[in-house]
Structure formats: C-alpha cells, structure tokens
Design a protein around this motif. Sequence first.
Motif, PDB file in Angstrom:
ATOM      1  N   LYS A 112      60.446 -36.277  13.447  1.00 46.74           N
ATOM      2  CA  LYS A 112      59.836 -37.007  14.806  1.00 46.74           C
ATOM      3  C   LYS A 112      59.520 -35.877  15.358  1.00 46.74           C
ATOM      4  O   LYS A 112      60.134 -35.028  15.754  1.00 46.74           O
ATOM      5  CB  LYS A 112      60.659 -38.144  15.212  1.00 46.74           C
ATOM      6  CG  LYS A 112      59.905 -38.267  15.634  1.00 46.74           C
ATOM      7  CD  LYS A 112      60.331 -40.061  16.664  1.00 46.74           C
ATOM      8  CE  LYS A 112      59.298 -41.398  16.504  1.00 46.74           C
ATOM      9  NZ  LYS A 112      60.813 -42.684  16.576  1.00 46.74           N
ATOM     10  N   GLY A 113      58.029 -35.833  16.084  1.00 41.32           N
ATOM     11  CA  GLY A 113      58.100 -34.868  16.963  1.00 41.32           C
ATOM     12  C   GLY A 113      56.354 -35.334  17.663  1.00 41.32           C
ATOM     13  O   GLY A 113      55.957 -36.139  17.804  1.00 41.32           O
ATOM     14  N   THR A 114      56.380 -35.016  19.120  1.00 37.46           N
ATOM     15  CA  THR A 114      55.776 -36.076  19.778  1.00 37.46           C
ATOM     16  C   THR A 114      54.778 -34.066  20.874  1.00 37.46           C
ATOM     17  O   THR A 114      55.363 -33.309  20.653  1.00 37.46           O
ATOM     18  CB  THR A 114      56.051 -36.689  20.958  1.00 37.46           C
ATOM     19  OG1 THR A 114      56.570 -37.282  20.864  1.00 37.46           O
ATOM     20  CG2 THR A 114      55.070 -36.671  22.391  1.00 37.46           C
ATOM     21  N   VAL A 115      53.375 -34.556  20.488  1.00 39.18           N
ATOM     22  CA  VAL A 115      52.377 -33.116  21.655  1.00 39.18           C
ATOM     23  C   VAL A 115      51.698 -33.798  22.222  1.00 39.18           C
ATOM     24  O   VAL A 115      51.518 -35.236  22.187  1.00 39.18           O
ATOM     25  CB  VAL A 115      51.554 -32.606  20.671  1.00 39.18           C
ATOM     26  CG1 VAL A 115      50.494 -33.263  19.179  1.00 39.18           C
ATOM     27  CG2 VAL A 115      51.290 -31.597  20.227  1.00 39.18           C
ATOM     28  N   ASP A 116      51.779 -32.905  23.106  1.00 35.30           N
ATOM     29  CA  ASP A 116      50.189 -33.857  25.070  1.00 35.30           C
ATOM     30  C   ASP A 116      49.425 -33.091  24.064  1.00 35.30           C
ATOM     31  O   ASP A 116      48.425 -31.828  23.988  1.00 35.30           O
ATOM     32  CB  ASP A 116      50.597 -33.478  26.014  1.00 35.30           C
ATOM     33  CG  ASP A 116      51.960 -34.056  26.603  1.00 35.30           C
ATOM     34  OD1 ASP A 116      52.381 -35.429  25.708  1.00 35.30           O
ATOM     35  OD2 ASP A 116      52.653 -33.452  27.644  1.00 35.30           O
ATOM     36  N   LEU A 117      47.856 -34.068  23.622  1.00 31.20           N
ATOM     37  CA  LEU A 117      46.975 -33.677  23.576  1.00 31.20           C
ATOM     38  C   LEU A 117      45.934 -34.039  24.562  1.00 31.20           C
ATOM     39  O   LEU A 117      45.922 -35.253  25.139  1.00 31.20           O
ATOM     40  CB  LEU A 117      46.685 -34.737  22.142  1.00 31.20           C
ATOM     41  CG  LEU A 117      46.529 -33.905  21.033  1.00 31.20           C
ATOM     42  CD1 LEU A 117      46.794 -34.622  19.967  1.00 31.20           C
ATOM     43  CD2 LEU A 117      46.995 -32.859  21.087  1.00 31.20           C
ATOM     44  N   GLU A 118      44.480 -33.799  25.013  1.00 36.10           N
ATOM     45  CA  GLU A 118      43.450 -33.812  26.085  1.00 36.10           C
ATOM     46  C   GLU A 118      42.600 -34.619  25.814  1.00 36.10           C
ATOM     47  O   GLU A 118      42.325 -35.164  23.564  1.00 36.10           O
ATOM     48  CB  GLU A 118      43.044 -32.608  26.312  1.00 36.10           C
ATOM     49  CG  GLU A 118      41.810 -32.867  27.544  1.00 36.10           C
ATOM     50  CD  GLU A 118      41.093 -31.531  27.701  1.00 36.10           C
ATOM     51  OE1 GLU A 118      39.668 -31.405  27.771  1.00 36.10           O
ATOM     52  OE2 GLU A 118      41.615 -30.229  27.061  1.00 36.10           O
ATOM     53  N   LYS A 119      42.838 -35.738  26.499  1.00 34.13           N
ATOM     54  CA  LYS A 119      42.136 -37.604  25.650  1.00 34.13           C
ATOM     55  C   LYS A 119      40.155 -36.972  25.513  1.00 34.13           C
ATOM     56  O   LYS A 119      40.210 -35.662  26.044  1.00 34.13           O
ATOM     57  CB  LYS A 119      42.526 -38.182  26.466  1.00 34.13           C
ATOM     58  CG  LYS A 119      41.713 -38.554  27.637  1.00 34.13           C
ATOM     59  CD  LYS A 119      42.240 -39.935  28.220  1.00 34.13           C
ATOM     60  CE  LYS A 119      41.674 -40.611  29.790  1.00 34.13           C
ATOM     61  NZ  LYS A 119      41.350 -41.459  29.798  1.00 34.13           N
TER      62      LYS A 119
END
Length: 99
Positions: free
Chosen positions: A54-61
């Motif tokens: 599991k992992g999270t990434v912040d992406l521009e919406k």
Amino acid sequence: MAIKKQYLKSKPVCKVTFSVPAEEAKKVAVVGTFNEWNEKKAVKLKKLKSGTFKGTVDLEKDNSYEFRYLVDGTYINDDQADAYAWSDYAGAENGVLNV
C-alpha cells in the motif's frame, strides 16, 4: 487491487492510495506520467502484514495520469483503473487515473 481517491478541500490535490495484494512479491511500486515513468522516482508501496502493498501519492486534481504497477520488475495494470490507454512505447496498455 484497489485505488482510493480522497480530495482535499484545502488544496487542489487528490490523495490517491494504491493497494496491491501480492504476498509473494518482494517489491511493488507505481510508475506513471506523474513521475515521468522513472523507476528511481517510483512510488514504493509498503508491504503490510496481510501481504498487501500500500502507498499514497498526492496528485493535482482535474488531470488524467497513466500508470502501471512494477511488481518485482514486471509491469502490471490495475483492473480498477478508470480507463486504459495504448502506449506504443510499451507495446501495451497503461492504466488511466482520472482525478
């Protein structure tokens, strides 16, 4: 496999959490247009006790991103991608994430 999207009210960002069940795998990462398909910049997923990575990434919406998982050196797609796009470079389809 699972993709969870969480939109932030304070910023134009979507936190995307990738989950990949791969008990036998040693390393799982996510590469895509958001990190220039660069394995060195890949989002490394952490192995949980359940065997899921599991992992999270912040992406521009308000954007679309192509991506694939890299499981022990083999590229695989997520069956829950929003869409798929053909890549002549890879000679295969990439998953598409719309945020």
